[in-house]
Design a protein around this motif. Structure first.
Motif, PDB file in Angstrom:
ATOM      1  N   GLU A  99       0.866  -1.156  -0.175  1.00 45.13           N
ATOM      2  CA  GLU A  99       0.074  -0.032   0.153  1.00 45.13           C
ATOM      3  C   GLU A  99       0.811   1.218   0.144  1.00 45.13           C
ATOM      4  O   GLU A  99       1.736   1.473   0.683  1.00 45.13           O
ATOM      5  CB  GLU A  99      -0.978  -0.025   1.236  1.00 45.13           C
ATOM      6  CG  GLU A  99      -1.747  -1.145   1.262  1.00 45.13           C
ATOM      7  CD  GLU A  99      -2.632  -1.121   2.649  1.00 45.13           C
ATOM      8  OE1 GLU A  99      -2.579  -0.432   3.260  1.00 45.13           O
ATOM      9  OE2 GLU A  99      -3.380  -2.182   2.714  1.00 45.13           O
ATOM     10  N   VAL A 100       0.449   2.169  -0.781  1.00 46.07           N
ATOM     11  CA  VAL A 100       1.274   3.538  -0.978  1.00 46.07           C
ATOM     12  C   VAL A 100       0.471   4.527  -0.645  1.00 46.07           C
ATOM     13  O   VAL A 100      -0.267   4.815  -1.698  1.00 46.07           O
ATOM     14  CB  VAL A 100       1.756   3.620  -2.472  1.00 46.07           C
ATOM     15  CG1 VAL A 100       2.944   4.564  -2.557  1.00 46.07           C
ATOM     16  CG2 VAL A 100       2.696   2.188  -2.817  1.00 46.07           C
ATOM     17  N   THR A 101       0.673   5.323   0.320  1.00 48.62           N
ATOM     18  CA  THR A 101       0.205   6.589   0.419  1.00 48.62           C
ATOM     19  C   THR A 101       0.729   7.734  -0.347  1.00 48.62           C
ATOM     20  O   THR A 101       1.855   7.924  -0.406  1.00 48.62           O
ATOM     21  CB  THR A 101       0.487   6.888   1.927  1.00 48.62           C
ATOM     22  OG1 THR A 101      -0.388   5.825   2.984  1.00 48.62           O
ATOM     23  CG2 THR A 101      -0.494   8.402   2.275  1.00 48.62           C
ATOM     24  N   ILE A 102      -0.172   8.075  -1.333  1.00 49.48           N
ATOM     25  CA  ILE A 102       0.384   9.246  -2.485  1.00 49.48           C
ATOM     26  C   ILE A 102       0.656  10.435  -1.829  1.00 49.48           C
ATOM     27  O   ILE A 102      -0.138  11.215  -1.323  1.00 49.48           O
ATOM     28  CB  ILE A 102      -0.506   9.057  -3.431  1.00 49.48           C
ATOM     29  CG1 ILE A 102      -0.861   7.855  -4.069  1.00 49.48           C
ATOM     30  CG2 ILE A 102      -0.135  10.128  -4.522  1.00 49.48           C
ATOM     31  CD1 ILE A 102      -1.710   7.862  -5.123  1.00 49.48           C
ATOM     32  N   GLU A 103       1.819  10.782  -1.991  1.00 44.09           N
ATOM     33  CA  GLU A 103       2.090  12.294  -1.378  1.00 44.09           C
ATOM     34  C   GLU A 103       1.094  13.208  -1.801  1.00 44.09           C
ATOM     35  O   GLU A 103       1.391  13.504  -3.177  1.00 44.09           O
ATOM     36  CB  GLU A 103       3.373  12.495  -1.343  1.00 44.09           C
ATOM     37  CG  GLU A 103       4.223  13.819  -0.669  1.00 44.09           C
ATOM     38  CD  GLU A 103       5.505  13.851  -0.570  1.00 44.09           C
ATOM     39  OE1 GLU A 103       6.028  15.086  -0.109  1.00 44.09           O
ATOM     40  OE2 GLU A 103       6.090  12.939  -1.193  1.00 44.09           O
ATOM     41  N   GLY A 104       0.588  14.179  -1.157  1.00 47.32           N
ATOM     42  CA  GLY A 104      -0.199  15.406  -2.027  1.00 47.32           C
ATOM     43  C   GLY A 104      -1.462  14.654  -2.502  1.00 47.32           C
ATOM     44  O   GLY A 104      -2.112  15.516  -3.075  1.00 47.32           O
ATOM     45  N   GLY A 105      -1.873  13.498  -2.408  1.00 42.27           N
ATOM     46  CA  GLY A 105      -2.910  13.086  -2.786  1.00 42.27           C
ATOM     47  C   GLY A 105      -4.270  13.102  -1.833  1.00 42.27           C
ATOM     48  O   GLY A 105      -5.170  12.549  -2.123  1.00 42.27           O
ATOM     49  N   GLY A 106      -4.272  13.805  -0.828  1.00 43.28           N
ATOM     50  CA  GLY A 106      -5.125  13.790   0.006  1.00 43.28           C
ATOM     51  C   GLY A 106      -5.791  12.603   0.736  1.00 43.28           C
ATOM     52  O   GLY A 106      -7.112  12.516   0.882  1.00 43.28           O
ATOM     53  N   GLY A 107      -4.763  11.912   1.004  1.00 38.60           N
ATOM     54  CA  GLY A 107      -5.186  10.406   1.548  1.00 38.60           C
ATOM     55  C   GLY A 107      -5.120   9.338   0.510  1.00 38.60           C
ATOM     56  O   GLY A 107      -5.919   8.418   1.041  1.00 38.60           O
ATOM     57  N   ALA A 108      -4.958   9.503  -0.643  1.00 39.88           N
ATOM     58  CA  ALA A 108      -5.301   8.669  -1.620  1.00 39.88           C
ATOM     59  C   ALA A 108      -4.076   7.540  -1.370  1.00 39.88           C
ATOM     60  O   ALA A 108      -3.088   7.460  -1.029  1.00 39.88           O
ATOM     61  CB  ALA A 108      -5.098   9.293  -2.963  1.00 39.88           C
ATOM     62  N   VAL A 109      -4.651   6.396  -1.764  1.00 42.34           N
ATOM     63  CA  VAL A 109      -3.842   5.028  -1.604  1.00 42.34           C
ATOM     64  C   VAL A 109      -3.467   4.154  -2.989  1.00 42.34           C
ATOM     65  O   VAL A 109      -4.582   3.952  -3.356  1.00 42.34           O
ATOM     66  CB  VAL A 109      -3.981   4.224  -0.435  1.00 42.34           C
ATOM     67  CG1 VAL A 109      -3.253   2.917  -0.198  1.00 42.34           C
ATOM     68  CG2 VAL A 109      -4.333   4.570   0.874  1.00 42.34           C
ATOM     69  N   LEU A 110      -2.396   4.041  -3.105  1.00 43.64           N
ATOM     70  CA  LEU A 110      -2.245   3.285  -4.327  1.00 43.64           C
ATOM     71  C   LEU A 110      -2.059   1.734  -3.954  1.00 43.64           C
ATOM     72  O   LEU A 110      -0.906   1.517  -3.092  1.00 43.64           O
ATOM     73  CB  LEU A 110      -0.945   3.657  -5.222  1.00 43.64           C
ATOM     74  CG  LEU A 110      -0.455   2.667  -6.308  1.00 43.64           C
ATOM     75  CD1 LEU A 110      -1.658   2.561  -7.501  1.00 43.64           C
ATOM     76  CD2 LEU A 110       0.890   3.174  -6.955  1.00 43.64           C
ATOM     77  N   TYR A 111      -2.828   0.673  -4.429  1.00 46.11           N
ATOM     78  CA  TYR A 111      -2.710  -0.802  -3.854  1.00 46.11           C
ATOM     79  C   TYR A 111      -1.892  -1.276  -4.860  1.00 46.11           C
ATOM     80  O   TYR A 111      -2.293  -1.517  -6.109  1.00 46.11           O
ATOM     81  CB  TYR A 111      -4.271  -1.173  -3.532  1.00 46.11           C
ATOM     82  CG  TYR A 111      -4.906  -0.460  -2.571  1.00 46.11           C
ATOM     83  CD1 TYR A 111      -4.482  -0.876  -1.138  1.00 46.11           C
ATOM     84  CD2 TYR A 111      -5.744   0.524  -2.690  1.00 46.11           C
ATOM     85  CE1 TYR A 111      -5.056  -0.175  -0.167  1.00 46.11           C
ATOM     86  CE2 TYR A 111      -6.273   1.085  -1.826  1.00 46.11           C
ATOM     87  CZ  TYR A 111      -6.037   0.474  -0.322  1.00 46.11           C
ATOM     88  OH  TYR A 111      -6.800   1.375   0.686  1.00 46.11           O
ATOM     89  N   ILE A 112      -0.924  -2.128  -4.589  1.00 46.25           N
ATOM     90  CA  ILE A 112      -0.037  -2.807  -5.705  1.00 46.25           C
ATOM     91  C   ILE A 112      -0.115  -4.287  -4.917  1.00 46.25           C
ATOM     92  O   ILE A 112       0.288  -4.861  -4.145  1.00 46.25           O
ATOM     93  CB  ILE A 112       1.319  -2.452  -5.683  1.00 46.25           C
ATOM     94  CG1 ILE A 112       1.265  -0.832  -5.898  1.00 46.25           C
ATOM     95  CG2 ILE A 112       2.107  -3.093  -6.648  1.00 46.25           C
ATOM     96  CD1 ILE A 112       2.609  -0.399  -6.096  1.00 46.25           C
TER      97      ILE A 112
END
Length: 336
Positions: A99-112
């Motif tokens: 799980e990657v918390t996207i910097e500047g993404g307002g709490g968005a998470v990239l799931y890999i």
């Protein structure tokens, strides 16, 4: 810290280029390294063992570059390490989920999700969850996810989790800059919707999957219950978009069978106020089918539970007929 990130990125890129060139020529790096004294593991196909080693090495590099943004299930990483250190066995290794918390993404998470065939033959499973600011419009999330999937397809055959994460961070930063420069109006927020699902599994036994279910549900704000064993049953709820993302991610995991048999979407004024199930996803034991039935009936979601098991809905109790009045009870006519 910035210098360390750049140095590690450069080192990984050089390794990726070398591995990609060797693969294109039909060679593998592990046999070449074995010629210099590195022992070859036994007990499993060489490619799967090499993939497991590469996944763990890449995860370690990513965590060194993005220590605050990269997170992986401790249970999942430990299971993959044990499988690799034991030389593999007849079963396939567990997938690695990051799980990657996207910097500047307002709490968005990239799931890999890295399957056992990654990076040699399989691509990565990618999904995005949540997000405000530059990732609030759905079209933006679709564009970013499409870019990441195209990059993953082009890089198949070599490790590419870190380049995808770097591209994701850069993409969001550039989108934020464009928004600041153009003052693009945000996409109007849709009306809140409460989503519920009734899901049937052939079985839920793996401790890694059970831990990942609870972790992913907590990240997406999905709550409810799931019963382990044969069969597995899950009844869950949350914001509709979050529940949809949760089911999509869980469906990508390796299950013998998983079927969403009941879907319910309700337009509400406030999702949190309308929720009727626990806020976290609670695990119930193998013999807790009756307990789950009672919990669902109390929470008025028994129809989801019964649909998940392909059971007929409970018949509604028939209203009792009104007793006919007796002749003596009839009012006598009033004489004038």
């Amino acid at each position: 810290r910035l210098r360390l990130r750049l140095r590690l990125r450069l080192r990984l890129r050089l390794r990726l280029r070398l591995r990609l060139r060797l693969r294109r020529r039909g060679l593998r790096l592990r046999p070449i390294m074995a010629a210099f004294g590195e022992p070859e593991p036994e007990g499993a196909p060489e490619e799967l063992l090499e993939n497991a080693t590469l996944q763990l090495e890449e995860l370690e590099t990513m965590q060194a570059i993005y220590p605050d943004e990269i997170r992986a299930s401790d249970a999942g990483v430990a299971a993959l390490q044990r499988w690799r250190d034991a030389g593999g066995d007849a079963s396939r290794p567990p997938p690695l989920r990051v799980e990657v918390t996207i910097e500047g993404g307002g709490g968005a998470v990239l799931y890999i999700e890295a399957p056992p065939g990654y990076p040699a033959s399989d691509g990565l499973g990618l999904s995005l969850g949540g997000g405000e600011g530059p990732l609030r419009p759905k079209r933006r999330r679709r564009e970013l996810l499409q870019d990441l999937r195209l990059l993953s397809a082009d890089a198949r055959g070599a490790e590419h989790m870190l380049p995808l994460v770097s591209h994701c961070m850069d993409w969001v930063a550039e989108a934020a800059e464009r928004d600041t420069a153009t003052d693009e109006p945000p996409e109007p927020k849709a009306a809140p919707r409460l989503g519920r699902r009734g899901v049937w599994f052939h079985h839920i036994i793996s401790g890694v999957k059970r831990a990942d279910l609870r972790s992913l549900a907590a990240d997406l704000g999905v709550g409810g219950w799931f019963k382990i064993g044969w069969p597995g049953v899950m009844v869950c709820e949350g914001a509709e978009d979050d529940v949809e993302e949760f089911i999509r991610m869980v469906h990508r995991w390796r299950w013998q069978a998983m079927v969403v048999r009941a879907t319910e979407t309700l337009e509400v004024d406030d999702v949190d106020a309308a929720r009727g199930l626990p806020r976290e996803l609670i695990e119930l034991g193998q013999g807790a089918m009756s307990e789950l039935s009672g919990l669902c009936e109390t929470a008025s979601v028994d129809h989801l539970f019964r649909s998940a098991l392909n059971l007929e809905p409970k018949p509604k109790p028939k209203p009792k007929p009104n007793p006919k009045p007796n002749a003596s009870d009839e009012a006598a006519p009033v004489s004038s």
